[in-house]
Write an enzyme that holds these catalytic residues in place. Structure first.
Site, PDB file in Angstrom:
ATOM      1  N   TYR A  69     -24.454 -30.553  72.459  1.00 50.69           N
ATOM      2  CA  TYR A  69     -24.475 -29.190  73.003  1.00 50.69           C
ATOM      3  C   TYR A  69     -25.147 -28.238  72.012  1.00 50.69           C
ATOM      4  O   TYR A  69     -26.057 -27.481  72.373  1.00 50.69           O
ATOM      5  CB  TYR A  69     -23.045 -28.725  73.301  1.00 50.69           C
ATOM      6  N   GLU A  90     -21.850 -22.440  68.042  1.00 48.13           N
ATOM      7  CA  GLU A  90     -21.935 -23.880  67.760  1.00 48.13           C
ATOM      8  C   GLU A  90     -23.251 -24.242  67.065  1.00 48.13           C
ATOM      9  O   GLU A  90     -23.389 -25.340  66.534  1.00 48.13           O
ATOM     10  CB  GLU A  90     -21.775 -24.692  69.046  1.00 48.13           C
ATOM     11  N   THR A 143     -25.069 -19.562  70.963  1.00 48.24           N
ATOM     12  CA  THR A 143     -23.687 -19.944  70.673  1.00 48.24           C
ATOM     13  C   THR A 143     -23.423 -20.110  69.182  1.00 48.24           C
ATOM     14  O   THR A 143     -24.328 -20.503  68.427  1.00 48.24           O
ATOM     15  CB  THR A 143     -23.358 -21.279  71.384  1.00 48.24           C
TER      16      THR A 143
END
Length: 372
Positions: A179, A157, A155
């Protein structure tokens, strides 16, 4: 010094089926999610036998893949078969992998909501981080290291507090949420299995990707649903968090093709998948309203800012601090040059088209089922 075992030239070709055809068997975790459903469709169209792992729940959670059953009304399986399992249960993962003997594994299952990961930090670490290790270990336990290809849903992120713009495969990571931190562990354990055991394992570092199948608690889908409800007179106003967060948004359908292409590559490598374009949440709101014939003008500042309809004077958007993250990620922009060059992949759906598709799909959905 111990040598890693030689990798099969093509894991997909292992265990040829009848008439010498390569055996194409995919196992997808997270098959009931946005990406899993599009990937299942994509692979079935390519003639794969598709197996999916689903968590047991008291109500059916297979809405996104109903149409892929041989008989959707009776849930009769055709080339898509579902197995009850969970990334927190290594025993079931070993059992499923041993039974299915997949040639490709796509690990898309995760607690994937960034804001919720602050409330469910331990669970997110267990599923998204250690869950990936459990799956990799299951492949090893079943003796399939040389006959399976493994895709890990990584990801953007991971970049979090970005260290350079745009972000590419070599950009340093700086996750800003439980996360992101869990996915960072997953990223490195995949790299470790690739280097330690010669497993064909790759990380797809996917930037934000949306569609009409996006979960309702993600900001883009919250916007398209709310705008559809306003258009149909079912809602007057909705609240958002950081309007100035900027993201690189693509279409999930384009991105699942990239997942598959990574596993068809000659060598296992990690790839950034993105559009390279950046748009703000504010812009997503404005474009969504334009598709229902409304122009939004902004008034006020910070938490007192509102989005008012130019035509009617009604306030349709407010800001609520509860939707802000404890540590914000303000700007993500991907550089997918490597994927373009090595995979011949490029995004097809433009931002405007994505917004239009999501709003129109939600208008139809809310018209027939306002509580969907």
């Amino acid at each position: 010094m111990a040598h890693a075992p030689a990798r099969c030239p093509s894991a997909r070709g292992s265990g040829d089926g009848e008439m010498g055809k390569p055996r194409n068997v995919a196992l997808i975790t997270g098959i009931t999610g946005q990406d899993g459903s599009y990937l299942a469709e994509f692979l079935l169209e390519k003639g794969y036998e598709v197996h999916g792992i689903v968590r047991r729940s008291s109500s059916f959670n297979t809405g996104r893949i109903e149409h892929l059953y041989k008989n959707p009304q009776a849930h009769i399986e055709g080339n898509m078969k579902l197995h009850y399992g969970d990334l927190t249960d290594s025993t079931c993962l070993v059992k499923i992998i041993n039974e299915v003997k997949p040639t490709e594994i796509y690990n898309l299952g995760a607690q994937s909501h960034v804001k919720i990961s602050f409330d469910l930090a331990e669970y997110t670490a267990d599923v998204d981080g250690v869950g990936t290790l459990r799956l990799l270990d299951a492949v090893k336990t079943c003796g399939l290291i040389n006959s399976v290809k493994f895709y890990q849903a990584s990801t953007s992120e991971l970049y979090g507090k970005v260290q350079e713009i745009p972000q590419k495969e070599t950009t340093p990571f700086y996750p800003r949420s439980p996360y992101g931190a869990a996915k960072l562990y997953a990223y490195w354990i995949v790299v470790n299995f690739r280097e330690a055991y010669n497993l064909f394992a790759v990380n797809g570092i996917l930037f934000n990707h949306e569609s009409p199948r996006r979960g309702a608690n993600f900001v883009t889908r919250k916007i398209s649903r709310s705008v559809a409800k306003i258009y149909l007179g079912q809602l007057e106003c909705f609240s958002l968090g950081n309007l100035d967060a900027k993201r690189d948004w693509g279409h999930a359908k384009d991105y699942v093709e990239a997942m598959w292409l990574m596993l068809q590559n000659d060598e296992p490598e990690d790839f950034v998948i993105a559009t390279g374009e950046v748009h703000s949440v504010r812009e997503f709101v404005e474009k969504s309203f334009l598709h229902i014939g409304k122009t939004i003008v902004w008034e006020g500042k910070n938490e007192n800012e509102v989005g008012r309809c130019k035509e009617t004077g009604k306030v349709h958007v407010t800001v609520d601090l509860k939707y802000y993250r404890p540590t914000e990620v303000d700007f993500l922009q991907g550089d997918c040059t490597k994927a373009k060059q090595k995979l011949n992949w490029k995004p097809r759906v433009a931002f405007d088209e994505l917004v239009r598709e999501m709003v129109h799909a939600d208008v139809e959905l809310m018209r027939t089922n306002p509580n969907a």
